[in-house]
Structures are given as C-alpha cells and as structure tokens.
Design a protein around this motif. Structure first.
Motif, PDB file in Angstrom:
ATOM      1  N   PRO A 171      -5.637  -4.743  -4.329  1.00 26.90           N
ATOM      2  CA  PRO A 171      -5.131  -3.360  -4.476  1.00 26.90           C
ATOM      3  C   PRO A 171      -5.659  -2.393  -3.434  1.00 26.90           C
ATOM      4  O   PRO A 171      -5.100  -1.300  -3.276  1.00 26.90           O
ATOM      5  CB  PRO A 171      -5.602  -2.966  -5.885  1.00 26.90           C
ATOM      6  CG  PRO A 171      -5.798  -4.249  -6.600  1.00 26.90           C
ATOM      7  CD  PRO A 171      -6.289  -5.194  -5.563  1.00 26.90           C
ATOM      8  N   MET A 172      -6.727  -2.757  -2.706  1.00 22.84           N
ATOM      9  CA  MET A 172      -7.272  -1.862  -1.703  1.00 22.84           C
ATOM     10  C   MET A 172      -6.543  -1.958  -0.375  1.00 22.84           C
ATOM     11  O   MET A 172      -6.783  -1.141   0.521  1.00 22.84           O
ATOM     12  CB  MET A 172      -8.764  -2.177  -1.491  1.00 22.84           C
ATOM     13  CG  MET A 172      -9.599  -2.095  -2.763  1.00 22.84           C
ATOM     14  SD  MET A 172      -9.363  -0.543  -3.654  1.00 22.84           S
ATOM     15  CE  MET A 172      -9.883   0.628  -2.410  1.00 22.84           C
ATOM     16  N   LEU A 173      -5.658  -2.938  -0.218  1.00 21.55           N
ATOM     17  CA  LEU A 173      -4.913  -3.077   1.030  1.00 21.55           C
ATOM     18  C   LEU A 173      -3.952  -1.904   1.188  1.00 21.55           C
ATOM     19  O   LEU A 173      -3.341  -1.440   0.219  1.00 21.55           O
ATOM     20  CB  LEU A 173      -4.159  -4.398   1.047  1.00 21.55           C
ATOM     21  CG  LEU A 173      -5.029  -5.668   1.011  1.00 21.55           C
ATOM     22  CD1 LEU A 173      -4.153  -6.909   1.015  1.00 21.55           C
ATOM     23  CD2 LEU A 173      -5.991  -5.688   2.202  1.00 21.55           C
ATOM     24  N   PRO A 174      -3.763  -1.418   2.422  1.00 23.00           N
ATOM     25  CA  PRO A 174      -2.943  -0.211   2.616  1.00 23.00           C
ATOM     26  C   PRO A 174      -1.453  -0.416   2.399  1.00 23.00           C
ATOM     27  O   PRO A 174      -0.745   0.537   2.103  1.00 23.00           O
ATOM     28  CB  PRO A 174      -3.235   0.158   4.075  1.00 23.00           C
ATOM     29  CG  PRO A 174      -3.660  -1.121   4.714  1.00 23.00           C
ATOM     30  CD  PRO A 174      -4.381  -1.903   3.655  1.00 23.00           C
ATOM     31  N   GLY A 224      -4.181   7.726 -10.950  1.00 26.45           N
ATOM     32  CA  GLY A 224      -5.544   7.912 -10.476  1.00 26.45           C
ATOM     33  C   GLY A 224      -6.338   6.646 -10.284  1.00 26.45           C
ATOM     34  O   GLY A 224      -7.465   6.701  -9.797  1.00 26.45           O
ATOM     35  N   SER A 225      -5.809   5.470 -10.669  1.00 31.59           N
ATOM     36  CA  SER A 225      -6.517   4.197 -10.515  1.00 31.59           C
ATOM     37  C   SER A 225      -5.726   3.291  -9.571  1.00 31.59           C
ATOM     38  O   SER A 225      -4.501   3.168  -9.690  1.00 31.59           O
ATOM     39  CB  SER A 225      -6.710   3.503 -11.870  1.00 31.59           C
ATOM     40  OG  SER A 225      -7.511   4.281 -12.720  1.00 31.59           O
ATOM     41  N   ARG A 226      -6.433   2.655  -8.656  1.00 31.62           N
ATOM     42  CA  ARG A 226      -5.791   1.768  -7.680  1.00 31.62           C
ATOM     43  C   ARG A 226      -6.005   0.326  -8.143  1.00 31.62           C
ATOM     44  O   ARG A 226      -6.909  -0.374  -7.691  1.00 31.62           O
ATOM     45  CB  ARG A 226      -6.387   1.998  -6.297  1.00 31.62           C
ATOM     46  CG  ARG A 226      -5.533   1.440  -5.158  1.00 31.62           C
ATOM     47  CD  ARG A 226      -6.114   1.786  -3.814  1.00 31.62           C
ATOM     48  NE  ARG A 226      -5.292   1.284  -2.726  1.00 31.62           N
ATOM     49  CZ  ARG A 226      -4.277   1.950  -2.181  1.00 31.62           C
ATOM     50  NH1 ARG A 226      -3.989   3.163  -2.639  1.00 31.62           N
ATOM     51  NH2 ARG A 226      -3.576   1.426  -1.201  1.00 31.62           N
ATOM     52  N   LEU A 227      -5.126  -0.124  -9.053  1.00 35.63           N
ATOM     53  CA  LEU A 227      -5.275  -1.445  -9.672  1.00 35.63           C
ATOM     54  C   LEU A 227      -4.072  -2.341  -9.449  1.00 35.63           C
ATOM     55  O   LEU A 227      -4.128  -3.517  -9.825  1.00 35.63           O
ATOM     56  CB  LEU A 227      -5.476  -1.280 -11.194  1.00 35.63           C
ATOM     57  CG  LEU A 227      -6.659  -0.426 -11.644  1.00 35.63           C
ATOM     58  CD1 LEU A 227      -6.639  -0.260 -13.147  1.00 35.63           C
ATOM     59  CD2 LEU A 227      -7.960  -1.043 -11.191  1.00 35.63           C
ATOM     60  N   TRP A 228      -3.022  -1.841  -8.832  1.00 36.17           N
ATOM     61  CA  TRP A 228      -1.771  -2.585  -8.744  1.00 36.17           C
ATOM     62  C   TRP A 228      -1.432  -2.923  -7.304  1.00 36.17           C
ATOM     63  O   TRP A 228      -1.854  -2.236  -6.360  1.00 36.17           O
ATOM     64  CB  TRP A 228      -0.620  -1.766  -9.344  1.00 36.17           C
ATOM     65  CG  TRP A 228      -0.645  -1.654 -10.817  1.00 36.17           C
ATOM     66  CD1 TRP A 228       0.005  -2.416 -11.726  1.00 36.17           C
ATOM     67  CD2 TRP A 228      -1.395  -0.703 -11.582  1.00 36.17           C
ATOM     68  NE1 TRP A 228      -0.287  -2.012 -13.009  1.00 36.17           N
ATOM     69  CE2 TRP A 228      -1.145  -0.956 -12.948  1.00 36.17           C
ATOM     70  CE3 TRP A 228      -2.261   0.346 -11.246  1.00 36.17           C
ATOM     71  CZ2 TRP A 228      -1.703  -0.208 -13.961  1.00 36.17           C
ATOM     72  CZ3 TRP A 228      -2.832   1.084 -12.256  1.00 36.17           C
ATOM     73  CH2 TRP A 228      -2.545   0.805 -13.595  1.00 36.17           C
ATOM     74  N   ILE A 229      -0.634  -3.971  -7.135  1.00 33.79           N
ATOM     75  CA  ILE A 229      -0.002  -4.280  -5.865  1.00 33.79           C
ATOM     76  C   ILE A 229       1.500  -4.358  -6.112  1.00 33.79           C
ATOM     77  O   ILE A 229       1.939  -4.743  -7.199  1.00 33.79           O
ATOM     78  CB  ILE A 229      -0.510  -5.611  -5.265  1.00 33.79           C
ATOM     79  CG1 ILE A 229      -0.229  -6.784  -6.200  1.00 33.79           C
ATOM     80  CG2 ILE A 229      -1.993  -5.528  -4.935  1.00 33.79           C
ATOM     81  CD1 ILE A 229      -0.542  -8.144  -5.612  1.00 33.79           C
ATOM     82  N   ARG A 230       2.261  -3.980  -5.126  1.00 30.33           N
ATOM     83  CA  ARG A 230       3.720  -4.007  -5.248  1.00 30.33           C
ATOM     84  C   ARG A 230       4.298  -4.816  -4.102  1.00 30.33           C
ATOM     85  O   ARG A 230       4.015  -4.553  -2.933  1.00 30.33           O
ATOM     86  CB  ARG A 230       4.299  -2.593  -5.240  1.00 30.33           C
ATOM     87  CG  ARG A 230       5.834  -2.564  -5.305  1.00 30.33           C
ATOM     88  CD  ARG A 230       6.341  -1.160  -5.479  1.00 30.33           C
ATOM     89  NE  ARG A 230       6.018  -0.639  -6.789  1.00 30.33           N
ATOM     90  CZ  ARG A 230       6.740  -0.888  -7.894  1.00 30.33           C
ATOM     91  NH1 ARG A 230       7.814  -1.665  -7.829  1.00 30.33           N
ATOM     92  NH2 ARG A 230       6.391  -0.365  -9.051  1.00 30.33           N
ATOM     93  N   ILE A 231       5.089  -5.820  -4.479  1.00 28.38           N
ATOM     94  CA  ILE A 231       5.798  -6.650  -3.508  1.00 28.38           C
ATOM     95  C   ILE A 231       7.277  -6.557  -3.843  1.00 28.38           C
ATOM     96  O   ILE A 231       7.750  -7.178  -4.802  1.00 28.38           O
ATOM     97  CB  ILE A 231       5.310  -8.107  -3.553  1.00 28.38           C
ATOM     98  CG1 ILE A 231       3.800  -8.169  -3.297  1.00 28.38           C
ATOM     99  CG2 ILE A 231       6.054  -8.961  -2.526  1.00 28.38           C
ATOM    100  CD1 ILE A 231       3.213  -9.556  -3.430  1.00 28.38           C
TER     101      ILE A 231
END
Length: 464
Positions: free
Chosen positions: A159-162, A170-177
C-alpha cells in the motif's frame, strides 16, 4: 483341590476415532437454514413480501459449504467438525446484513454490495478447498519459513507504493489494480503467522531457558531481544506510515501471543506490552492523525469532530437488549454500516443478546483453534494453530473494542461479517489451515503420513 487358572487379561484395543463428518453436515445444514430464515425476515420487514430470489441466493450460498464438506470427506475426514459450520453461519449472517443495507439504499439483488460479497464468498470457499487439497500436510509449510516472512513484508509494504497504493478514510491499507481493490494486510497475517511459527519452533529453547531473573521475571539476553524489536519496529512503521493503529496492534499482538505460546514466559508479554505502549504514546505525541483517533475515543460527542463513534454508540443503544428486529432498525444512518460498523448494525437490530450470541460464535471458533493447537503432536503445528486462533481473536477484539470505546477506533474488518473480499479470502484460508492441522491431530496413528520434512514419522507418533 486345584485352583482354576487365572484368566489372562484381554488385549486392550484402541477405540475407533469418529471423523465427525455427519455432525458437521447436520450443523452446516442448520447454519444455512438460519441464514435463509434471516434473509426472508429482512425481506418481510423491509418490503412486506417474501423475496422472489430467496432460493437462488440461499441455494447458491448453501452449495458452497456443502461442497467444502465434500472436500473434507475426501482430503481431511478427521478435521474438526465445528469449524466449518461456525464460519458458514458467520459468513451467511454477514451476507444478510449487507443485503439489508443494500435494501435501505435502494439497491437491487444483482447490483448491490451483497451480490459482490456472495461472489467473494464463492472465491474464498474455493481457495479454502484448494488449500486443503494442495497442503496435504501442514508441516510442509515449515520449509517456507523465511519465504513466508518475505511475502508478508512485501504484502504489508504494497500500500505504500505510489502507483497501486490507495488511501481511504485516512488509512493507507489498500491497493488498486484496475477495477479491483485489495487489502494485502489481510493476507499478510497468514504469511507472518507461518513465519512466526517456523522461527519460534526453532529458537524457543534459547528464548525460554536462557537469561536472568529480575523481580520474578525471566529476562532474555540482549541478542535474543532482536526478533521482538524487529516486530515492534515493523508495527510502529505500520502505525506511522499507514496511519492504522488496528493493524499495528494486530501484528505485534500476534507475534507476542505466539512467542508466549512457544516459551511460556510471562516476561515476554510484559516486555511486548511495554514496547507497544511506548510506541503508541510516542506516535500520539508526534503525529496528528493518532491524536485525532485518541481524542475521538476519549470524547466521541465533543463538537467539531467526527460523529462516527457517537452514531455507532447510539445505534447500539437503540437496539437495547432484544434489538429492533432484522429490517426494523436504522443501521444505515451509521457510517460504513456494512463494513467497519457491521457490529453496530447487528447490535441495533439483534440487540445485546444477538450480539453476544455472535461473539460467542467467535469465542467458540477461537476455542476450537486453540483445542487444535493443544492436540497437535509437533511444535510447528501447535504454534501455527495457536497463531491462527489468536489472529481471529485479536481482530475481533480490535474492531469490537473500537466500536464500544474500549480502545481507539481502527479500520479493521470483522472476520466473515464485514463487506470486503480480502478479509473473506484470508479468514477462509485460516479456517482451511485449522481444518488441516486438526485433521492431523485427530487422525489415528496408523493413518498418519510420514513427516515430509524428514521422510519419517514424528517420534511422538510412532505406534509403540
């Protein structure tokens, strides 16, 4: 007079071990029936008619656990007979509540969140079946201890990838493809549990026997503190970078719990809790988003801040002891009623009694997992089963504790109940691994396979 010869004692034979599959089948059918009744009740309460698609939705849902039951008869016939029915009932009730929220928002049976959740349920049960077929012996996973560590760390950092990382609420927990969104931390907890079990089963002697005693506690050597310091640092990194107290508490609590099971040393719990409290206090002093969470926790009704916790508490209060009845309350007024606040939705419509019954299901699920850990005949299986059970227990505690103001609110999902495919996939795989370990633990000695890591039977499993 001659005495009759004393009769020789008869040979004692071992009792036949019952597989429990018939009990499991009956309980699965009962669980599906409860889900069907709840689904019908929602439609009558909200639309004043029987649902026209009840047989389609309930039938499709009911086929899934029955298919997994067939796989268990084929590949794990001695597995624990209660795990599958409990997971089925929780998953089905979650589908019912999500459908109830869809109806309140005017969504139909095919375009609502419940339809997607049913598809995710089918995929999750299929993955559980694949795990049971592929992992024919849980001890094979010990070979991949450090591979599991690498996979877990990668999943946590995704999830930290730009590009693919996504921040929600407010939470960075997901990735979207593309059109798909995934929470990799849900899958990371499985990989890290495998790593913790494989690592600690090797190093538990040094961690439990070596060190000095101080004030009644067995203190470890400085070099043995390395693993727990790394886990603490990782949890603080998650807390700071992803702005999520729940995941931080979950992963660090999981490591400390497995460490305690491996060493049976209370000192590790004291050290672990002290490190986490120190990290949480430091984060509260340095980062504004943590301060906002704590302020909302201390005074949810204060003016000028989010009323998310306040609405959840008012929903629980509106339900009272017996609840308003399925379809008769107003859970849709609360934010995220089908995901983060699904427990508050159930509390309003089923009341305190219904909510306690659901928490009892979770307690029984955790108890069966710990029973599996006790029955396992080798260290890796014990730690892996205990870790999986503690994962479910900690996650339920974190989310229910946040809703009821025991701890600050977090963004974790409620296992099996909340809307979201990542959580369903992870928790059904956890159930599959517990079923696999329990099958090995309950299987008669004569039917056990050789240890795949050594190509021989485990010393405690050889028939005398």
């Amino acid at each position: 007079m001659t005495l009759a010869p004393t009769a020789r004692p008869s040979t004692v034979t071992s009792l036949k071990v019952r597989s429990g599959r018939l009990v499991e089948l009956v309980l699965v059918v009962f669980a599906v029936a409860i889900v069907a009744l709840a689904y019908v009740n929602v439609s009558i309460a909200t639309e004043d008619r029987l649902p026209t698609d009840v047989w389609w939705h309930v039938g499709l849902f009911g086929v899934l656990p029955l298919a997994l039951h067939v796989v268990l008869r084929w590949r794990a016939r001695y597995a624990d007979p209660l795990l599958l029915p409990i997971a089925t009932l929780l998953n089905g009730l979650g589908l019912v509540m999500i459908h109830r929220i869809d109806v309140s928002q005017g969504l139909g049976p095919t375009d609502g969140v419940a339809a997607r959740q049913l598809l995710w349920t089918g995929l999750a049960v299929a993955m559980a079946a694949v795990a049971l077929v592929v992992v024919r012996d849980h001890r094979v996973l010990r070979r991949y201890t450090y591979t599991a560590m690498a996979i877990g760390f990668v999943l946590l950092l995704l999830p930290m990838l730009p590009v693919v990382g996504q921040e929600i609420n407010g939470s960075r927990l997901w990735i979207r493809i593309g059109p798909f969104s995934l929470q990799p931390g849900e899958l990371a907890k499985i990989a890290l549990t495998v790593f913790f079990a494989g690592y600690l089963v090797t190093t538990r002697d040094a961690l439990s026997l070596v060190g000095r005693r101080f004030l009644g506690l067995q203190l470890p050597r400085a070099r043995d503190l390395g693993p727990i310091l790394v886990a603490w640092g990782l949890s603080v990194l998650i807390l700071v970078s992803q702005r999520d107290l729940g995941s931080s508490l979950l992963f660090f609590g999981l490591f400390v719990a497995v460490l305690y099971v491996a060493t049976e040393r209370t000192s590790w719990i004291v050290i672990g809790l002290s490190l986490f409290v120190a990290g949480a206090v430091l984060a509260w002093q340095l980062f504004s988003h943590v301060q906002q969470r704590v302020t909302l926790w201390l005074d949810p009704f204060a003016p000028g801040q989010s009323d998310q916790v306040a609405k959840g508490l008012m929903g629980l209060g509106h339900g009272g002891i017996f609840g308003t009845g399925l379809g008769e309350g107003y859970p849709y007024i609360t934010y995220f009623p089908a995901s983060d606040y699904v427990i508050a939705s159930f509390g309003e419509e089923l009341g305190m009694i219904g909510l306690f019954a659901m928490l009892l299901l979770y307690a029984l699920l955790v108890e069966r997992g710990l029973r599996t850990a006790i029955g396992a005949r080798e260290g890796f299986g014990k730690l892996l089963a205990a870790g999986m059970a503690f994962t479910v227990a900690l996650q339920v505690f974190v989310i229910v504790g946040g809703i009821t103001r025991v701890i600050p609110l977090t963004g974790l999902t409620t296992p099996f109940l909340s809307a979201g495919g990542s959580s369903l996939l992870a928790n059904w795989v956890i159930v599959a691994l517990l079923l696999r370990i329990s099958d090995h633990a309950r299987r008669p000695v004569s039917e056990r396979r050789l240890d795949p890591t050594t190509d021989r039977a485990h010393p405690t499993e050889v028939t005398p």
